[in-house]
Design a protein around this motif. Structure first.
Motif, short mmCIF file in Angstrom:
data_model
loop_
_atom_site.label_atom_id
_atom_site.label_comp_id
_atom_site.label_asym_id
_atom_site.label_seq_id
_atom_site.Cartn_x
_atom_site.Cartn_y
_atom_site.Cartn_z
N LYS A 110 0.80 -1.12 0.07
CA LYS A 110 -0.11 0.04 0.03
C LYS A 110 0.97 1.13 -0.12
O LYS A 110 1.78 1.35 0.78
CB LYS A 110 -0.85 0.08 1.37
CG LYS A 110 -1.65 -1.09 1.18
CD LYS A 110 -2.77 -1.22 2.25
CE LYS A 110 -3.68 -2.43 2.67
NZ LYS A 110 -4.56 -2.43 3.63
N ILE A 113 1.20 3.51 3.70
CA ILE A 113 1.33 2.80 4.96
C ILE A 113 2.52 2.21 5.05
O ILE A 113 3.07 1.40 4.43
CB ILE A 113 0.11 1.96 4.83
CG1 ILE A 113 -1.36 2.69 4.90
CG2 ILE A 113 0.17 1.24 6.28
CD1 ILE A 113 -2.61 1.76 5.16
N ILE A 319 -8.34 6.72 2.62
CA ILE A 319 -8.27 6.69 4.20
C ILE A 319 -9.31 5.46 4.38
O ILE A 319 -9.10 4.46 4.93
CB ILE A 319 -8.45 7.66 5.24
CG1 ILE A 319 -7.34 8.61 4.91
CG2 ILE A 319 -8.64 7.39 6.38
CD1 ILE A 319 -7.32 10.01 5.77
N GLN A 321 -10.48 3.42 2.46
CA GLN A 321 -10.20 2.28 1.64
C GLN A 321 -8.94 1.56 2.26
O GLN A 321 -8.52 0.26 1.90
CB GLN A 321 -9.83 2.60 0.26
CG GLN A 321 -11.08 2.92 -0.71
CD GLN A 321 -10.47 3.62 -2.04
OE1 GLN A 321 -9.39 3.64 -2.26
NE2 GLN A 321 -11.70 3.66 -2.95
N GLY A 322 -8.22 2.15 3.30
CA GLY A 322 -7.27 1.51 4.05
C GLY A 322 -5.75 1.63 3.11
O GLY A 322 -5.05 0.80 3.41
N ASN A 325 -2.22 6.36 5.81
CA ASN A 325 -2.17 6.54 7.16
C ASN A 325 -1.70 8.06 7.27
O ASN A 325 -0.19 7.88 6.80
CB ASN A 325 -1.59 5.58 7.94
CG ASN A 325 -1.66 5.72 9.44
OD1 ASN A 325 -2.09 6.73 9.79
ND2 ASN A 325 -1.31 4.73 10.23
#
Length: 351
Positions: A110, A113, A319, A321-322, A325
Protein backbone atom coordinates in the motif's frame (compact mmCIF):
# COMPACT_ATOMS: atom_id res chain seq x y z
CA UNK A 1 68.73 -31.38 -6.86
CA UNK A 2 65.36 -30.47 -8.43
CA UNK A 3 64.18 -32.77 -11.19
CA UNK A 4 62.00 -31.56 -14.09
CA UNK A 5 58.97 -33.38 -12.72
CA UNK A 6 59.44 -31.62 -9.39
CA UNK A 7 59.31 -28.20 -11.09
CA UNK A 8 56.16 -29.17 -12.98
CA UNK A 9 54.53 -30.38 -9.77
CA UNK A 10 55.53 -27.19 -7.92
CA UNK A 11 54.19 -24.96 -10.70
CA UNK A 12 50.93 -26.94 -10.83
CA UNK A 13 50.41 -26.62 -7.10
CA UNK A 14 51.13 -22.88 -7.29
CA UNK A 15 48.65 -22.39 -10.13
CA UNK A 16 45.98 -24.31 -8.22
CA UNK A 17 46.56 -22.24 -5.09
CA UNK A 18 46.40 -19.00 -7.08
CA UNK A 19 43.23 -20.16 -8.79
CA UNK A 20 41.58 -20.99 -5.47
CA UNK A 21 42.74 -17.67 -4.05
CA UNK A 22 41.26 -15.77 -7.00
CA UNK A 23 38.01 -17.69 -6.75
CA UNK A 24 37.70 -16.71 -3.11
CA UNK A 25 38.30 -13.09 -4.02
CA UNK A 26 35.51 -13.18 -6.59
CA UNK A 27 32.98 -15.05 -4.50
CA UNK A 28 29.92 -12.80 -4.13
CA UNK A 29 28.95 -12.79 -0.49
CA UNK A 30 27.07 -9.50 -0.84
CA UNK A 31 23.30 -9.47 -0.41
CA UNK A 32 21.12 -7.20 -2.52
CA UNK A 33 17.85 -5.31 -2.22
CA UNK A 34 15.69 -4.09 -5.11
CA UNK A 35 12.05 -3.17 -5.75
CA UNK A 36 9.50 -3.02 -8.55
CA UNK A 37 9.55 0.82 -8.58
CA UNK A 38 6.82 3.07 -9.94
CA UNK A 39 9.16 4.17 -12.73
CA UNK A 40 6.44 5.75 -14.88
CA UNK A 41 5.50 8.15 -12.06
CA UNK A 42 7.06 11.55 -11.44
CA UNK A 43 10.05 12.91 -9.57
CA UNK A 44 8.45 13.03 -6.11
CA UNK A 45 7.68 9.30 -6.26
CA UNK A 46 11.20 8.53 -7.44
CA UNK A 47 12.83 10.26 -4.46
CA UNK A 48 10.51 8.45 -2.05
CA UNK A 49 11.40 5.06 -3.48
CA UNK A 50 15.15 5.49 -3.69
CA UNK A 51 15.40 7.14 -0.26
CA UNK A 52 13.39 4.33 1.31
CA UNK A 53 15.38 1.61 -0.45
CA UNK A 54 18.67 3.15 0.67
CA UNK A 55 17.50 3.24 4.29
CA UNK A 56 16.05 -0.29 4.09
CA UNK A 57 19.26 -1.66 2.58
CA UNK A 58 21.25 -0.29 5.50
CA UNK A 59 18.90 -1.83 8.01
CA UNK A 60 18.95 -5.18 6.23
CA UNK A 61 22.70 -4.98 5.49
CA UNK A 62 22.16 -5.25 1.74
CA UNK A 63 23.28 -3.37 -1.36
CA UNK A 64 20.53 -1.20 -2.91
CA UNK A 65 20.09 -2.27 -6.51
CA UNK A 66 18.36 -0.64 -9.47
CA UNK A 67 17.33 -2.78 -12.46
CA UNK A 68 16.83 -0.75 -15.65
CA UNK A 69 13.92 -2.85 -16.88
CA UNK A 70 12.53 -0.50 -19.54
CA UNK A 71 12.65 3.07 -20.81
CA UNK A 72 10.68 4.29 -17.79
CA UNK A 73 13.34 3.00 -15.40
CA UNK A 74 16.02 4.64 -17.52
CA UNK A 75 14.14 7.95 -17.41
CA UNK A 76 13.55 7.62 -13.67
CA UNK A 77 17.26 7.14 -13.10
CA UNK A 78 18.15 10.14 -15.26
CA UNK A 79 15.52 12.45 -13.72
CA UNK A 80 16.56 11.58 -10.18
CA UNK A 81 20.25 11.91 -10.96
CA UNK A 82 19.69 15.45 -12.26
CA UNK A 83 18.36 16.53 -8.85
CA UNK A 84 19.98 14.30 -6.26
CA UNK A 85 23.01 12.48 -7.70
CA UNK A 86 24.42 11.59 -4.29
CA UNK A 87 21.40 9.39 -3.64
CA UNK A 88 21.69 7.57 -6.97
CA UNK A 89 25.41 6.97 -6.33
CA UNK A 90 24.56 4.50 -3.55
CA UNK A 91 22.84 2.12 -5.98
CA UNK A 92 24.22 -0.75 -7.98
CA UNK A 93 22.83 -0.07 -11.47
CA UNK A 94 22.08 -3.18 -13.56
CA UNK A 95 21.09 -2.58 -17.17
CA UNK A 96 18.74 -5.52 -17.54
CA UNK A 97 15.35 -6.79 -16.44
CA UNK A 98 14.87 -8.61 -13.17
CA UNK A 99 16.06 -12.25 -13.58
CA UNK A 100 13.23 -14.77 -13.60
CA UNK A 101 14.97 -16.71 -10.83
CA UNK A 102 14.33 -13.88 -8.33
CA UNK A 103 10.92 -14.26 -6.72
CA UNK A 104 9.44 -10.95 -5.44
CA UNK A 105 8.49 -10.71 -1.77
CA UNK A 106 5.29 -8.91 -0.78
CA UNK A 107 6.21 -5.80 1.19
CA UNK A 108 4.83 -2.23 1.20
CA UNK A 109 1.84 -3.23 -0.92
CA UNK A 110 0.00 0.00 0.00
CA UNK A 111 1.58 3.24 -1.17
CA UNK A 112 1.16 5.33 1.94
CA UNK A 113 1.19 2.95 4.89
CA UNK A 114 4.45 2.08 6.63
CA UNK A 115 5.38 -1.60 6.49
CA UNK A 116 7.83 -2.51 9.24
CA UNK A 117 11.07 -3.84 7.67
CA UNK A 118 11.78 -5.93 10.75
CA UNK A 119 9.78 -8.70 9.12
CA UNK A 120 12.34 -8.89 6.31
CA UNK A 121 15.27 -9.47 8.65
CA UNK A 122 14.96 -13.26 8.53
CA UNK A 123 15.03 -13.41 4.75
CA UNK A 124 18.35 -15.00 3.79
CA UNK A 125 18.00 -14.84 -0.01
CA UNK A 126 20.97 -13.21 -1.65
CA UNK A 127 18.68 -11.23 -3.94
CA UNK A 128 15.72 -9.76 -2.08
CA UNK A 129 13.28 -8.09 -4.45
CA UNK A 130 10.29 -6.22 -3.01
CA UNK A 131 7.00 -6.51 -4.84
CA UNK A 132 5.55 -3.24 -3.53
CA UNK A 133 6.33 0.28 -4.67
CA UNK A 134 5.98 4.01 -3.82
CA UNK A 135 7.21 3.83 -0.15
CA UNK A 136 5.48 7.11 0.69
CA UNK A 137 6.31 7.32 4.38
CA UNK A 138 8.89 9.38 6.25
CA UNK A 139 9.24 6.42 8.63
CA UNK A 140 11.33 4.53 6.09
CA UNK A 141 14.10 7.13 6.32
CA UNK A 142 13.83 8.90 9.70
CA UNK A 143 16.73 11.13 10.73
CA UNK A 144 18.03 11.24 7.15
CA UNK A 145 16.91 14.76 6.20
CA UNK A 146 20.35 16.37 6.47
CA UNK A 147 21.95 13.47 4.62
CA UNK A 148 19.46 13.60 1.74
CA UNK A 149 19.77 17.38 1.47
CA UNK A 150 23.52 16.88 1.25
CA UNK A 151 23.03 14.66 -1.80
CA UNK A 152 21.29 17.42 -3.80
CA UNK A 153 23.29 18.90 -6.64
CA UNK A 154 24.52 22.46 -6.51
CA UNK A 155 22.04 24.68 -8.40
CA UNK A 156 23.12 26.14 -11.73
CA UNK A 157 19.92 28.19 -11.95
CA UNK A 158 20.50 31.49 -10.15
CA UNK A 159 16.72 32.20 -9.98
CA UNK A 160 17.36 35.79 -11.04
CA UNK A 161 13.66 36.53 -11.54
CA UNK A 162 12.54 35.19 -8.15
CA UNK A 163 13.00 36.62 -4.64
CA UNK A 164 15.83 35.24 -2.49
CA UNK A 165 15.44 34.40 1.16
CA UNK A 166 17.87 36.29 3.39
CA UNK A 167 18.02 38.28 6.60
CA UNK A 168 15.68 40.95 5.24
CA UNK A 169 13.47 38.85 2.92
CA UNK A 170 10.97 36.15 3.91
CA UNK A 171 9.73 33.74 1.24
CA UNK A 172 6.58 31.61 1.47
CA UNK A 173 6.33 28.82 -1.10
CA UNK A 174 2.96 27.38 -2.11
CA UNK A 175 2.37 24.23 -4.13
CA UNK A 176 -1.08 23.74 -5.68
CA UNK A 177 -2.21 20.65 -7.55
CA UNK A 178 -5.74 20.25 -8.85
CA UNK A 179 -6.32 19.42 -12.49
CA UNK A 180 -4.93 15.88 -12.74
CA UNK A 181 -6.42 14.86 -9.36
CA UNK A 182 -9.99 15.59 -10.47
CA UNK A 183 -12.01 12.36 -10.59
CA UNK A 184 -9.29 10.15 -9.08
CA UNK A 185 -10.67 9.94 -5.54
CA UNK A 186 -7.77 12.02 -4.23
CA UNK A 187 -8.78 15.22 -2.48
CA UNK A 188 -8.94 18.25 -4.79
CA UNK A 189 -8.62 21.46 -2.76
CA UNK A 190 -11.13 24.20 -3.50
CA UNK A 191 -10.07 27.64 -4.67
CA UNK A 192 -11.50 29.25 -1.53
CA UNK A 193 -9.67 26.84 0.76
CA UNK A 194 -6.36 27.39 -1.03
CA UNK A 195 -6.65 31.17 -0.73
CA UNK A 196 -7.72 30.98 2.93
CA UNK A 197 -4.82 28.62 3.65
CA UNK A 198 -2.40 31.01 1.99
CA UNK A 199 -3.71 33.84 4.14
CA UNK A 200 -3.40 31.69 7.27
CA UNK A 201 0.18 30.67 6.47
CA UNK A 202 1.08 34.21 5.52
CA UNK A 203 -0.06 35.47 8.92
CA UNK A 204 1.65 32.64 10.79
CA UNK A 205 4.83 32.80 8.78
CA UNK A 206 5.61 36.48 8.48
CA UNK A 207 3.17 38.96 9.94
CA UNK A 208 3.62 37.74 13.49
CA UNK A 209 7.29 38.74 13.18
CA UNK A 210 7.09 41.51 10.60
CA UNK A 211 9.61 43.67 12.48
CA UNK A 212 12.32 41.19 11.44
CA UNK A 213 11.79 41.43 7.66
CA UNK A 214 11.66 44.32 5.23
CA UNK A 215 10.24 42.19 2.39
CA UNK A 216 7.82 39.27 2.10
CA UNK A 217 6.99 37.26 -1.00
CA UNK A 218 4.79 34.34 -2.00
CA UNK A 219 5.92 31.96 -4.78
CA UNK A 220 3.46 29.48 -6.32
CA UNK A 221 4.08 26.20 -8.16
CA UNK A 222 1.90 23.39 -9.39
CA UNK A 223 -0.61 21.96 -11.83
CA UNK A 224 -3.72 24.04 -11.45
CA UNK A 225 -6.30 26.26 -13.10
CA UNK A 226 -6.62 28.70 -10.22
CA UNK A 227 -3.55 30.76 -10.97
CA UNK A 228 -2.74 29.57 -14.47
CA UNK A 229 -2.72 26.57 -16.85
CA UNK A 230 -6.49 26.94 -17.01
CA UNK A 231 -8.44 23.71 -17.03
CA UNK A 232 -11.45 23.91 -19.35
CA UNK A 233 -13.46 21.91 -16.84
CA UNK A 234 -13.61 24.93 -14.57
CA UNK A 235 -14.62 28.09 -16.44
CA UNK A 236 -15.10 30.13 -13.27
CA UNK A 237 -11.53 29.47 -12.19
CA UNK A 238 -10.27 30.35 -15.65
CA UNK A 239 -12.04 33.72 -15.47
CA UNK A 240 -10.75 34.28 -11.94
CA UNK A 241 -7.16 34.17 -13.19
CA UNK A 242 -7.12 34.13 -16.94
CA UNK A 243 -3.70 35.83 -17.11
CA UNK A 244 -1.97 33.44 -14.74
CA UNK A 245 -0.56 31.28 -17.51
CA UNK A 246 1.60 34.19 -18.67
CA UNK A 247 2.87 35.30 -15.26
CA UNK A 248 5.99 33.19 -15.00
CA UNK A 249 8.50 34.98 -12.75
CA UNK A 250 6.34 38.12 -12.75
CA UNK A 251 4.45 39.78 -9.96
CA UNK A 252 0.86 38.57 -9.92
CA UNK A 253 -1.43 41.57 -9.42
CA UNK A 254 -4.57 39.64 -8.52
CA UNK A 255 -2.82 37.54 -5.89
CA UNK A 256 -1.14 40.58 -4.41
CA UNK A 257 -4.61 42.03 -3.91
CA UNK A 258 -5.61 38.91 -1.97
CA UNK A 259 -2.43 38.56 0.07
CA UNK A 260 -0.53 41.11 2.12
CA UNK A 261 2.77 40.24 0.45
CA UNK A 262 3.80 40.23 -3.20
CA UNK A 263 3.02 37.07 -5.18
CA UNK A 264 4.85 35.36 -8.02
CA UNK A 265 4.14 32.31 -10.16
CA UNK A 266 7.09 30.12 -11.06
CA UNK A 267 7.47 27.76 -14.01
CA UNK A 268 10.91 26.39 -13.23
CA UNK A 269 11.67 22.74 -13.89
CA UNK A 270 10.75 20.28 -11.10
CA UNK A 271 14.38 19.76 -10.10
CA UNK A 272 15.14 23.50 -10.05
CA UNK A 273 11.96 24.15 -8.05
CA UNK A 274 13.07 21.73 -5.33
CA UNK A 275 16.51 23.31 -5.30
CA UNK A 276 14.90 26.74 -4.95
CA UNK A 277 12.99 25.43 -1.94
CA UNK A 278 16.22 24.13 -0.44
CA UNK A 279 17.79 27.59 -0.46
CA UNK A 280 14.89 30.06 -0.36
CA UNK A 281 11.61 28.64 1.01
CA UNK A 282 11.27 29.81 4.61
CA UNK A 283 7.76 28.32 4.80
CA UNK A 284 6.03 25.79 2.55
CA UNK A 285 2.30 25.17 2.09
CA UNK A 286 1.09 22.34 -0.13
CA UNK A 287 -2.66 22.17 -0.54
CA UNK A 288 -3.04 18.73 -2.20
CA UNK A 289 -2.19 16.24 0.56
CA UNK A 290 -1.34 13.47 -1.94
CA UNK A 291 1.17 15.59 -3.85
CA UNK A 292 4.58 13.96 -3.53
CA UNK A 293 6.20 16.98 -5.18
CA UNK A 294 4.66 19.31 -2.59
CA UNK A 295 5.82 16.88 0.10
CA UNK A 296 9.44 17.04 -1.04
CA UNK A 297 9.27 20.80 -1.48
CA UNK A 298 8.48 20.92 2.23
CA UNK A 299 11.00 18.25 3.21
CA UNK A 300 13.92 19.95 1.46
CA UNK A 301 12.88 23.50 2.35
CA UNK A 302 15.27 25.97 3.92
CA UNK A 303 13.01 26.77 6.86
CA UNK A 304 11.67 23.24 7.45
CA UNK A 305 8.36 24.84 8.44
CA UNK A 306 5.60 23.06 6.53
CA UNK A 307 1.80 23.38 6.37
CA UNK A 308 -0.52 21.02 4.51
CA UNK A 309 -4.23 20.28 4.07
CA UNK A 310 -5.43 17.91 6.78
CA UNK A 311 -6.60 14.94 4.72
CA UNK A 312 -8.66 13.57 7.63
CA UNK A 313 -11.16 16.41 7.11
CA UNK A 314 -11.62 15.94 3.37
CA UNK A 315 -13.59 13.59 1.13
CA UNK A 316 -10.46 11.71 0.06
CA UNK A 317 -11.21 8.02 -0.56
CA UNK A 318 -7.81 6.55 0.32
CA UNK A 319 -8.28 6.56 4.11
CA UNK A 320 -11.61 4.65 4.22
CA UNK A 321 -10.14 2.23 1.67
CA UNK A 322 -7.25 1.53 4.04
CA UNK A 323 -4.61 2.83 1.61
CA UNK A 324 -3.36 5.89 3.48
CA UNK A 325 -2.24 6.57 7.04
CA UNK A 326 -1.65 10.30 7.68
CA UNK A 327 0.72 9.57 10.58
CA UNK A 328 2.90 7.47 8.26
CA UNK A 329 2.89 10.02 5.44
CA UNK A 330 3.28 13.40 7.15
CA UNK A 331 6.22 14.06 9.53
CA UNK A 332 4.92 14.87 13.02
CA UNK A 333 6.42 18.38 13.18
CA UNK A 334 4.52 19.52 10.07
CA UNK A 335 1.29 21.47 10.64
CA UNK A 336 -2.08 20.32 9.23
CA UNK A 337 -4.73 22.94 8.44
CA UNK A 338 -8.49 22.69 7.90
CA UNK A 339 -11.66 24.75 7.77
CA UNK A 340 -12.80 25.93 11.21
CA UNK A 341 -16.17 24.24 10.60
CA UNK A 342 -18.59 23.47 7.81
CA UNK A 343 -20.18 26.93 7.88
CA UNK A 344 -16.96 28.87 8.40
CA UNK A 345 -14.45 29.39 5.57
CA UNK A 346 -11.74 30.42 8.02
CA UNK A 347 -8.73 28.06 7.93
CA UNK A 348 -7.22 27.02 11.24
CA UNK A 349 -4.49 24.72 12.46
CA UNK A 350 -5.67 21.22 13.37
CA UNK A 351 -5.10 20.63 17.08
Amino acid sequence: MWEKDDFIQLISIGMLQNSMSNRKKHEDNQKYLSSNLAASSRLGNHIFELSALLALSRKLKRKPTFFIQDQYHDQMLNDTDVLIPGLVDHFLIINQTLPASIFPVEFNMKCCIFDNPERLMKNTDQYLHIKGMHFQSWKYFPRMRNELIGYLREPTNLFDSLPKSNKSTFVTCVHVRRTDFVGTGSHVPEKEFIISSMKFVEDKGIWNKKEEYANAYCIIWGRFELFGNADKRDDSSQKWQEKGEHCSHLKNVQLSQVLKNEAYISKDSPSDSLLYSRYHCDVVLFSAPHSTFGWWMGYFSKGNQVYYTDIKYTNDTSIPQGLFNPDDYFPPHWTPVKYDNVDNATVIETL
